[in-house]
Structure formats: C-alpha cells, structure tokens
Design an enzyme around this catalytic site. Structure first.
Site, PDB file in Angstrom:
ATOM      1  CD  GLU A  97     -21.597 -80.227 -49.535  1.00 33.34           C
ATOM      2  OE1 GLU A  97     -20.705 -79.423 -49.196  1.00 33.34           O
ATOM      3  OE2 GLU A  97     -22.635 -80.355 -48.877  1.00 33.34           O
ATOM      4  CG  ASP A  98     -18.412 -79.276 -46.599  1.00 35.61           C
ATOM      5  OD1 ASP A  98     -19.366 -79.936 -47.067  1.00 35.61           O
ATOM      6  OD2 ASP A  98     -18.521 -78.553 -45.597  1.00 35.61           O
ATOM      7  CG  ASP A 101     -22.282 -87.073 -41.872  1.00 33.78           C
ATOM      8  OD1 ASP A 101     -21.619 -88.085 -41.635  1.00 33.78           O
ATOM      9  OD2 ASP A 101     -22.939 -86.474 -40.993  1.00 33.78           O
ATOM     10  CG  PHE A 150     -17.601 -83.422 -36.101  1.00 37.75           C
ATOM     11  CD1 PHE A 150     -18.822 -83.502 -36.760  1.00 37.75           C
ATOM     12  CD2 PHE A 150     -17.017 -82.177 -35.931  1.00 37.75           C
ATOM     13  CE1 PHE A 150     -19.453 -82.358 -37.242  1.00 37.75           C
ATOM     14  CE2 PHE A 150     -17.641 -81.025 -36.408  1.00 37.75           C
ATOM     15  CZ  PHE A 150     -18.858 -81.116 -37.058  1.00 37.75           C
ATOM     16  NE  ARG A 163     -17.460 -72.023 -41.610  1.00 34.19           N
ATOM     17  CZ  ARG A 163     -18.393 -72.950 -41.876  1.00 34.19           C
ATOM     18  NH1 ARG A 163     -18.100 -73.963 -42.654  1.00 34.19           N
ATOM     19  NH2 ARG A 163     -19.587 -72.878 -41.355  1.00 34.19           N
TER      20      ARG A 163
HETATM   21  P1  IMP Z   1     -25.307 -84.728 -44.714  1.00 31.99           P
HETATM   22  O1  IMP Z   1     -26.606 -84.147 -45.175  1.00 31.99           O
HETATM   23  O2  IMP Z   1     -25.463 -85.510 -43.449  1.00 31.99           O
HETATM   24  O3  IMP Z   1     -24.568 -85.493 -45.769  1.00 31.99           O
HETATM   25  O4  IMP Z   1     -24.461 -83.500 -44.204  1.00 31.99           O
HETATM   26  C1  IMP Z   1     -23.615 -82.806 -44.967  1.00 31.99           C
HETATM   27  C2  IMP Z   1     -23.173 -81.540 -44.261  1.00 31.99           C
HETATM   28  O5  IMP Z   1     -22.993 -81.746 -42.854  1.00 31.99           O
HETATM   29  C3  IMP Z   1     -21.832 -81.124 -44.768  1.00 31.99           C
HETATM   30  O6  IMP Z   1     -21.961 -80.310 -45.896  1.00 31.99           O
HETATM   31  C4  IMP Z   1     -21.226 -80.419 -43.572  1.00 31.99           C
HETATM   32  O7  IMP Z   1     -21.594 -79.060 -43.578  1.00 31.99           O
HETATM   33  C5  IMP Z   1     -21.841 -81.110 -42.367  1.00 31.99           C
HETATM   34  N1  IMP Z   1     -20.931 -82.142 -41.786  1.00 31.99           N
HETATM   35  C6  IMP Z   1     -21.062 -83.478 -41.835  1.00 31.99           C
HETATM   36  N2  IMP Z   1     -20.053 -84.108 -41.231  1.00 31.99           N
HETATM   37  C7  IMP Z   1     -19.217 -83.130 -40.789  1.00 31.99           C
HETATM   38  C8  IMP Z   1     -17.953 -83.156 -40.089  1.00 31.99           C
HETATM   39  O8  IMP Z   1     -17.364 -84.193 -39.764  1.00 31.99           O
HETATM   40  N3  IMP Z   1     -17.415 -81.942 -39.830  1.00 31.99           N
HETATM   41  C9  IMP Z   1     -18.013 -80.760 -40.173  1.00 31.99           C
HETATM   42  N4  IMP Z   1     -19.176 -80.696 -40.829  1.00 31.99           N
HETATM   43  C10 IMP Z   1     -19.777 -81.872 -41.143  1.00 31.99           C
HETATM   44 MG    MG Z   2     -21.565 -78.431 -46.416  1.00 33.06          MG
END
Ligand code: IMP
Ligand code: MG
Length: 174
Positions: A97-98, A101, A150, A163
């Site tokens: 995963e990237d 959050d 962010f 990206r």
């Molecule tokens: P989660 O479900 O809130 O953990 O969200 C995860 C996804 O939200 C990641 O895979 C990203 O695609 C996106 N995301 C969350 N924070 C960021 C950020 O700071 N920059 C860009 N994308 C983010």
């Molecule tokens: Mg993602």
C-alpha cells in the site's frame, strides 16, 4: 486556489528505506515465494522499487479500490474498482500500500482477501499516519510514519496530480 509542494522525504531517503524494508522481507521470506498485491494506483511506484529489491521469487497482481473522491478526506466508502486476476489460495500474500490513513480501506481489503484462504497475509506500506487511525490495522512493514499532513509524490496524488514526483512532499495550499 494553487498549491505548492514542500519536500518531506527526499528521493534518496525513500530509496534507502525501501532497501532496508526489502532486506527485512528477504530475511523473513527466505526459502518461500511472495505473491505481491499492489493497491492501485498509489502503490505502483513503491511496489516497483520494493519488488526490484526482493531476492526470493515474486509474482505480482493488482487491485483497485477507492475510498476517496477527488478530495483530501476519507468518505469511508470502499469500492472494488478492479479485482485481482489470480486466486490467493495457499499463497504467501504481501499487500503493498502507499499510505494507511484512517485504516478503513486496508481493514476492509484485508478482511475480504483473508476469505480467499491465502497461506499467509502481511501488509507493507510506504507511509503510515498513525494519528489519523479510525480502524485498527496490523501493519507488518512500514517505511515511514508521518504526521497528519496531506502528502503527494512517489505514487500519491492530489486530484490525480503529482504521482510522478520522485520524493514525498506536503501539499501547501495558498
Ligand atoms: P484510509 O482508508 O483512510 O486508510 O485511506 C487510504 C487511502 O487514502 C490511501 O491508499 C490513499 O489513496 C489515500 N490517502 C490517504 N492519505 C493521503 C495523503 O496524504 N495523500 C494522498 N492520498 C492519501
Ligand atoms: Mg491507496
């Protein structure tokens, strides 16, 4: 409104850390094979750099889920846009995963992937924002913990832009 990008983690630091994590994974998976799952699109750059440094046999598959619109806040809705091509049964699966959050996307994803009976499943993320966690997720490998800002670059986008940046930066709105 326009944005400026401030460098948070340089390209050199990112790559050095990916090598460290790859070394750890190589030790942990010695004598086994890894079936890597890339969560599109954000994890593509990380998956490429990581997998190039893996010395055990690797197979790759891709999945696309969406929890965000073109916004910087989670909607809490997870949708499968593209499913995997290959079954997971009996495989040592590593989800790449990237960023984690709120944790909503990954906890949902891990739950549905476990139902496909992999032999093992672990999670590897480039970035982790622990302060923002809403749903608990077990992260096995994490390159960097970052503050609640962010970020873009190294696969991460803001409205589909940035990206391709080779470093990780913070978006500053002005
Ligand atoms: P989660 O479900 O809130 O953990 O969200 C995860 C996804 O939200 C990641 O895979 C990203 O695609 C996106 N995301 C969350 N924070 C960021 C950020 O700071 N920059 C860009 N994308 C983010
Ligand atoms: Mg993602």
């Amino acid at each position: 409104m326009s944005e400026k990008i401030r460098v948070l983690i340089s390209e050199e630091k990112v790559e050095q850390r990916i090598q460290e994590i790859a070394d750890e994974i190589n030790r942990d998976y010695a004598g086994r094979e890894i079936h890597m799952i890339c969560v599109l699109k954000g994890a593509v750059f990380f998956m490429c750099e990581l997998s190039k440094r893996i010395t055990v046999p690797v197979s790759l598959d891709f999945m696309s889920v969406s929890s965000y619109g073109d916004d910087t806040k989670s909607s809490g809705v997870v949708k499968i846009i593209k499913d995997l091509d290959q079954p997971l049964e009996g495989k040592d699966v590593l989800v790449v995963e990237d960023i984690i959050d709120s944790g909503r996307t990954l906890s949902y994803l891990l739950r549905i992937l476990k139902e496909r009976h992999p032999y093992s499943i672990r999670l590897c993320t480039l970035l982790d924002k622990p302060d923002r966690r809403v749903t608990a997720v077990d992260v096995d490998y994490s390159c960097f913990q970052i503050p609640d800002e962010f970020v873009v670059g190294y696969g991460l986008d803001y409205m589909q832009k940035y990206r391709n940046l080779p470093y990780i930066g913070v978006v500053e709105f002005e």
